[in-house]
Design a protein around this motif. Structure first.
Motif, mmCIF file in Angstrom:
data_model
loop_
_atom_site.group_PDB
_atom_site.id
_atom_site.type_symbol
_atom_site.label_atom_id
_atom_site.label_comp_id
_atom_site.label_asym_id
_atom_site.label_seq_id
_atom_site.Cartn_x
_atom_site.Cartn_y
_atom_site.Cartn_z
ATOM 1 N N ARG A 79 0.833 -1.206 0.000
ATOM 2 C CA ARG A 79 0.000 0.000 0.000
ATOM 3 C C ARG A 79 0.869 1.258 0.000
ATOM 4 O O ARG A 79 0.633 2.193 -0.765
ATOM 5 C CB ARG A 79 -0.919 -0.005 1.225
ATOM 6 N N ARG A 80 1.899 1.265 0.838
ATOM 7 C CA ARG A 80 2.782 2.439 0.892
ATOM 8 C C ARG A 80 3.561 2.583 -0.418
ATOM 9 O O ARG A 80 3.749 3.695 -0.921
ATOM 10 C CB ARG A 80 3.771 2.291 2.057
ATOM 11 N N TRP A 81 4.055 1.445 -0.951
ATOM 12 C CA TRP A 81 4.826 1.494 -2.190
ATOM 13 C C TRP A 81 3.973 2.029 -3.335
ATOM 14 O O TRP A 81 4.446 2.839 -4.144
ATOM 15 C CB TRP A 81 5.365 0.108 -2.523
ATOM 16 N N LEU A 82 2.744 1.601 -3.424
ATOM 17 C CA LEU A 82 1.874 2.062 -4.506
ATOM 18 C C LEU A 82 1.674 3.570 -4.449
ATOM 19 O O LEU A 82 1.629 4.237 -5.487
ATOM 20 C CB LEU A 82 0.520 1.353 -4.448
ATOM 21 N N TRP A 83 1.550 4.121 -3.257
ATOM 22 C CA TRP A 83 1.378 5.572 -3.155
ATOM 23 C C TRP A 83 2.641 6.292 -3.608
ATOM 24 O O TRP A 83 2.582 7.299 -4.307
ATOM 25 C CB TRP A 83 1.024 5.974 -1.729
ATOM 26 N N SER A 84 3.805 5.777 -3.237
ATOM 27 C CA SER A 84 5.061 6.414 -3.596
ATOM 28 C C SER A 84 5.462 6.162 -5.044
ATOM 29 O O SER A 84 5.926 7.079 -5.737
ATOM 30 C CB SER A 84 6.187 5.907 -2.681
ATOM 31 N N PHE A 85 5.291 4.927 -5.516
ATOM 32 C CA PHE A 85 5.880 4.509 -6.785
ATOM 33 C C PHE A 85 4.860 4.130 -7.861
ATOM 34 O O PHE A 85 5.254 3.902 -8.997
ATOM 35 C CB PHE A 85 6.815 3.318 -6.554
ATOM 36 N N GLY A 86 3.597 4.045 -7.503
ATOM 37 C CA GLY A 86 2.613 3.618 -8.478
ATOM 38 C C GLY A 86 2.462 4.609 -9.634
ATOM 39 O O GLY A 86 2.726 5.814 -9.472
ATOM 40 N N PRO A 87 2.077 4.127 -10.822
ATOM 41 C CA PRO A 87 1.748 2.734 -11.084
ATOM 42 C C PRO A 87 3.012 1.878 -11.207
ATOM 43 O O PRO A 87 4.046 2.331 -11.688
ATOM 44 C CB PRO A 87 1.009 2.796 -12.421
ATOM 45 N N GLY A 88 2.861 0.650 -10.765
ATOM 46 C CA GLY A 88 3.952 -0.294 -10.891
ATOM 47 C C GLY A 88 3.424 -1.647 -11.270
ATOM 48 O O GLY A 88 2.232 -1.944 -11.098
ATOM 49 N N THR A 89 4.303 -2.478 -11.784
ATOM 50 C CA THR A 89 3.906 -3.804 -12.231
ATOM 51 C C THR A 89 4.099 -4.821 -11.110
ATOM 52 O O THR A 89 4.770 -4.562 -10.104
ATOM 53 C CB THR A 89 4.730 -4.241 -13.445
ATOM 54 N N GLU A 90 3.556 -5.981 -11.336
ATOM 55 C CA GLU A 90 3.766 -7.087 -10.408
ATOM 56 C C GLU A 90 5.261 -7.404 -10.290
ATOM 57 O O GLU A 90 5.769 -7.633 -9.187
ATOM 58 C CB GLU A 90 2.998 -8.310 -10.897
ATOM 59 N N ASP A 91 5.965 -7.381 -11.405
ATOM 60 C CA ASP A 91 7.401 -7.665 -11.381
ATOM 61 C C ASP A 91 8.169 -6.604 -10.588
ATOM 62 O O ASP A 91 9.155 -6.912 -9.916
ATOM 63 C CB ASP A 91 7.959 -7.747 -12.800
#
Length: 393
Positions: free
Chosen positions: A221-233
């Motif tokens: 959840r935190r990563w998505l806010w900082s780095f999203g959009p991102g892939t599964e990989d």
């Protein structure tokens, strides 16, 4: 399904990572990128400065006085500096995975050295070291002097022909399970000589451990806010986790599906699905292994074909120079501490001027000190020493 262009992703870097507009303080700067890489002691300071313009005293205050930012061995066996409220999530998920790996390898090497019950022996050494740390925090050398068993020599990890004291590996197990932390630093700000301290002594109370599923959910959840959009990989790489764990965490976090510019499936934070635009130029000089540089597995949208100039064979990045969400070069220091920008590509007048201003500001922040790095970019290798100074302009 919404498509997120590469241009928007670069705008998101400027906004989400507090690079276009500085964060209000050190803690906010750390949260902007979820956590900071802390493999090199100086990187924590330089990454925090790049996002907040904080001086070294303020960064040290967050690390050692207020203790709102804590270093923890976690994803991919890497040391990170976490906001204190994220420790429980990291300890229960990414760190727990590292604990299992380190413990199993240490137990195996112990048995190869002739010890009958490797797991039991590792547990005993960890218990002895933890008790010693609770009695009196200490550096690795101090603990080895007080706990003779930590001097037991067995095969070094990955080098069966080399015998080495087991103390550092025992401390790594304790650091990854979160029972001890890198407390005060017995070295200068740019050199890591941690005073190992029990977590409950460093923070007054143990922050706890979330279960694995909840821990991964919170990290994602935190990563998505900082780095999203991102892939599964991207997430599998960043977390050092399995695809199963990542897919479950994305579902638990309520991640919203999206498409990247090339049509690849990706994910957004559920509260961050609207288009993001940034109508201002920005420049940044980021340190070795900065979280922005290292945040994704697929880096073409900000790195282009510059990877071979900046990354070593193991995938570690040296210092980077950024212009409007793209890496356009690296930077070095002269022996007197002066910061020089080294472009990879031709720069516009605006980009060159902005990066030179960043270099002047960083030179003033260093105040004559030169910082060593173990990750010299190939672009400048041979003209820059491991001690950080350039050997020629």
């Amino acid at each position: 399904m919404r498509k997120v262009t590469d241009a928007e992703r670069r705008d998101r870097i400027g906004l989400r990572h507090a690079l276009a507009t500085p964060a209000s303080g050190v803690e906010t700067a750390v949260r902007a990128v979820t956590c900071l890489h802390a493999t090199e002691a100086s990187s924590v300071y330089l990454s925090a400065y790049a996002r907040s313009r904080a001086d070294r005293e303020s960064i040290s205050d967050a690390l050692f006085s207020k203790r709102t930012v804590v270093r923890q061995l976690a994803m991919r066996r890497t040391v990170f500096a976490f906001p204190v409220d994220l420790l429980a999530a990291a300890r229960g998920s990414a760190s727990a995975r590292v604990v299992r790996q380190l413990t199993a390898r240490l137990a195996k090497d112990a048995e190869l050295a002739g010890i009958d019950d490797g797991p039991a022996w590792v547990a005993e050494r960890c218990a002895e070291a933890l008790q010693a740390i609770r009695e009196e925090p200490g550096t690795a050398a101090q603990l080895r002097a007080r706990v003779p068993a930590l001097n037991t020599r067995i095969a070094a990890e990955g080098r069966p022909a080399v015998l080495a004291p087991v103390g550092s590996r025992v401390l790594s197990v304790l650091a990854s399970n979160g029972s001890v932390v890198r407390g005060d630093n017995a070295g200068r700000w740019q050199v890591s000589r941690p005073v190992w301290t029990a977590i409950e002594q460093w923070l007054d109370e143990d922050p706890g451990v979330l279960d694995e599923r909840e821990g991964y959910r919170e990290l994602v959840r935190r990563w998505l806010w900082s780095f999203g959009p991102g892939t599964e990989d991207d997430l599998v790489w960043w977390l050092g986790a399995t695809k199963t764990a990542v897919r479950r965490a994305l579902d638990d976090a309520g991640a919203t599906p999206a498409l990247l510019e090339d049509g690849a499936p990706a994910w957004l934070h559920p509260d961050d699905v609207e288009e993001v635009r940034l109508d201002q130029d920005w420049a940044a000089l980021l340190p070795t292994l900065d979280p922005t540089t290292m945040g994704w597995h697929r880096r073409d949208f900000y790195l282009g074909d510059h990877g071979p100039h900046l990354f070593d064979g193991a995938g570690n990045a040296g210092p980077t120079a950024w212009w409007n969400g793209r890496i356009v070069g690296t930077w070095t220091q002269q022996p007197d501490g002066t910061v020089d920008v080294v472009p990879i590509e031709p720069l516009s007048l605006a980009a060159a001027a902005a990066l030179e201003e960043e270099a002047a500001n960083l030179t003033a922040w260093f105040d004559g000190e030169v910082v060593a790095t173990g990750y010299v970019p190939p672009l400048v290798r041979g003209r820059v020493s491991r001690g950080g100074g350039a050997s020629g302009r």
